[in-house]
Design an enzyme around this catalytic site. Sequence first.
Site, PDB file in Angstrom:
ATOM      1  N   SER A 139      41.174  74.996  87.381  1.00 12.84           N
ATOM      2  CA  SER A 139      40.979  74.491  86.194  1.00 12.84           C
ATOM      3  C   SER A 139      42.035  75.320  85.238  1.00 12.84           C
ATOM      4  O   SER A 139      42.460  76.539  85.085  1.00 12.84           O
ATOM      5  CB  SER A 139      39.605  74.024  84.899  1.00 12.84           C
ATOM      6  OG  SER A 139      40.552  73.831  84.025  1.00 12.84           O
ATOM      7  N   TYR A 152      31.383  76.268  81.947  1.00 13.33           N
ATOM      8  CA  TYR A 152      32.522  75.520  82.722  1.00 13.33           C
ATOM      9  C   TYR A 152      34.362  76.647  82.536  1.00 13.33           C
ATOM     10  O   TYR A 152      34.397  77.202  83.548  1.00 13.33           O
ATOM     11  CB  TYR A 152      33.703  74.109  82.055  1.00 13.33           C
ATOM     12  CG  TYR A 152      34.666  73.725  83.051  1.00 13.33           C
ATOM     13  CD1 TYR A 152      34.176  72.427  83.963  1.00 13.33           C
ATOM     14  CD2 TYR A 152      36.201  73.536  82.287  1.00 13.33           C
ATOM     15  CE1 TYR A 152      35.309  72.417  84.593  1.00 13.33           C
ATOM     16  CE2 TYR A 152      36.405  73.040  83.214  1.00 13.33           C
ATOM     17  CZ  TYR A 152      36.091  71.983  84.171  1.00 13.33           C
ATOM     18  OH  TYR A 152      37.081  72.135  84.876  1.00 13.33           O
TER      19      TYR A 152
HETATM   20  P1  NAD Z   1      34.700  63.101  89.483  1.00 18.07           P
HETATM   21  O1  NAD Z   1      34.086  62.997  88.310  1.00 18.07           O
HETATM   22  O2  NAD Z   1      35.922  61.859  89.042  1.00 18.07           O
HETATM   23  O3  NAD Z   1      34.873  64.259  90.197  1.00 18.07           O
HETATM   24  C1  NAD Z   1      33.830  64.596  90.882  1.00 18.07           C
HETATM   25  C2  NAD Z   1      32.520  65.178  92.374  1.00 18.07           C
HETATM   26  O4  NAD Z   1      32.038  65.799  92.477  1.00 18.07           O
HETATM   27  C3  NAD Z   1      32.230  63.714  92.211  1.00 18.07           C
HETATM   28  O5  NAD Z   1      32.742  63.330  93.715  1.00 18.07           O
HETATM   29  C4  NAD Z   1      31.094  64.128  92.261  1.00 18.07           C
HETATM   30  O6  NAD Z   1      29.910  63.254  92.605  1.00 18.07           O
HETATM   31  C5  NAD Z   1      30.772  65.700  92.345  1.00 18.07           C
HETATM   32  N1  NAD Z   1      30.060  65.837  92.436  1.00 18.07           N
HETATM   33  C6  NAD Z   1      29.243  66.346  91.620  1.00 18.07           C
HETATM   34  N2  NAD Z   1      28.181  67.166  91.031  1.00 18.07           N
HETATM   35  C7  NAD Z   1      27.858  67.641  93.015  1.00 18.07           C
HETATM   36  C8  NAD Z   1      26.788  67.942  93.584  1.00 18.07           C
HETATM   37  N3  NAD Z   1      25.813  68.807  92.533  1.00 18.07           N
HETATM   38  N4  NAD Z   1      27.277  67.960  95.149  1.00 18.07           N
HETATM   39  C9  NAD Z   1      27.592  67.357  95.432  1.00 18.07           C
HETATM   40  N5  NAD Z   1      28.702  67.095  94.763  1.00 18.07           N
HETATM   41  C10 NAD Z   1      28.713  67.296  93.330  1.00 18.07           C
HETATM   42  O7  NAD Z   1      35.902  64.639  88.275  1.00 18.07           O
HETATM   43  P2  NAD Z   1      37.184  65.246  88.820  1.00 18.07           P
HETATM   44  O8  NAD Z   1      38.267  65.668  88.084  1.00 18.07           O
HETATM   45  O9  NAD Z   1      37.942  64.477  90.235  1.00 18.07           O
HETATM   46  O10 NAD Z   1      37.344  66.753  89.309  1.00 18.07           O
HETATM   47  C11 NAD Z   1      37.297  67.240  90.256  1.00 18.07           C
HETATM   48  C12 NAD Z   1      37.096  68.641  90.020  1.00 18.07           C
HETATM   49  O11 NAD Z   1      38.734  68.828  89.557  1.00 18.07           O
HETATM   50  C13 NAD Z   1      36.266  68.937  89.143  1.00 18.07           C
HETATM   51  O12 NAD Z   1      36.105  70.697  89.690  1.00 18.07           O
HETATM   52  C14 NAD Z   1      36.324  69.300  87.859  1.00 18.07           C
HETATM   53  O13 NAD Z   1      36.346  70.508  86.918  1.00 18.07           O
HETATM   54  C15 NAD Z   1      38.386  69.698  88.622  1.00 18.07           C
HETATM   55  N6  NAD Z   1      39.677  69.456  86.798  1.00 18.07           N
HETATM   56  C16 NAD Z   1      39.204  68.221  86.170  1.00 18.07           C
HETATM   57  C17 NAD Z   1      40.356  67.916  86.027  1.00 18.07           C
HETATM   58  C18 NAD Z   1      40.206  66.957  84.208  1.00 18.07           C
HETATM   59  O14 NAD Z   1      40.524  66.394  83.428  1.00 18.07           O
HETATM   60  N7  NAD Z   1      39.786  65.661  85.283  1.00 18.07           N
HETATM   61  C19 NAD Z   1      40.661  69.166  84.853  1.00 18.07           C
HETATM   62  C20 NAD Z   1      40.690  69.805  85.775  1.00 18.07           C
HETATM   63  C21 NAD Z   1      39.927  70.788  86.690  1.00 18.07           C
END
Ligand code: NAD
Length: 257
Positions: A139, A152
Amino acid sequence: MKNKTVLITGSTSGIGLAIAKAFAAQGYNIVFNGLEADGATIAKSVADAAGVDYIFSPANMLDPAAIRALAAEALAKFGTVEVLINNAGIQFVSPLEDFPEAKWDAIIGINLSAAFHLTKAIWPSMKANKHGRVINIASAHGLVASEFKSAYVSAKHGLIGFTKTIALEGAPFGITANSICPGYVHTPIVDKQIPEQMKVHNMTQEEVVAKVFLDKQAIKKFNTVESIAQSALFLASEAAETITGIALPVDGGWTAQ
Ligand code: NAD
């Protein structure tokens, strides 16, 4: 020629799902994982649409034994995992003095320790193949901090450090390891934190989007899931064979400042 295989944690929602679609479109077999109740249906529809083979596992990234079982299942089915994408993640927003201990443990467990357990389990097969690509979805918060996100920010900084370390260890074996550092992407993880951000900043929803999410980016737009997916495809490609240990921001210029 046998199709390559990509294992993506948290791939039944958001960024991970977009990554799965992009790799499926390139003919990769997909190992799906995630906790969405309709995860099996989502996985089947993505794989069927692209005509690729797949498995789906709801392995909980908080459970090291389940993580090792996921790696074993993927290797038993496909023989190799050419690309491993540690993507599953959660968020929680709170001032430090109110930050629940259980949320700290869960964020460190899912966003950081799971990447260690899964990479460790896949690593021997990548070494034996003299080829591998590990891509960790960190991130912008792996590079800079924001208030109220102590767990985080710690986990994502740690993930970038882990990635650099395994980049060095993997180099003699044809394995690269890189982090992608998204700014804000409009997915469920962002939607879920809107009420928490409204509370800690005493703002309306519109103010949270403008003043918390997009304020730090020079480009005042959410980053797209497709831009993260295409970055991952590039890092997985042969063209990226000497790119290793980097943290690639896809963040609208946030961390340029
Ligand atoms: P999201 O909530 O859409 O997806 C998260 C995924 O992780 C889901 O499929 C969920 O089921 C899975 N997950 C959560 N806890 C779990 C567990 N205990 N076991 C197995 N699976 C689990 O969110 P996203 O935005 O797609 O996030 C994906 C990655 O991107 C994350 O690591 C997040 O930190 C990172 N990220 C997101 C953003 C943003 O703005 N959306 C920014 C920077 C980084």
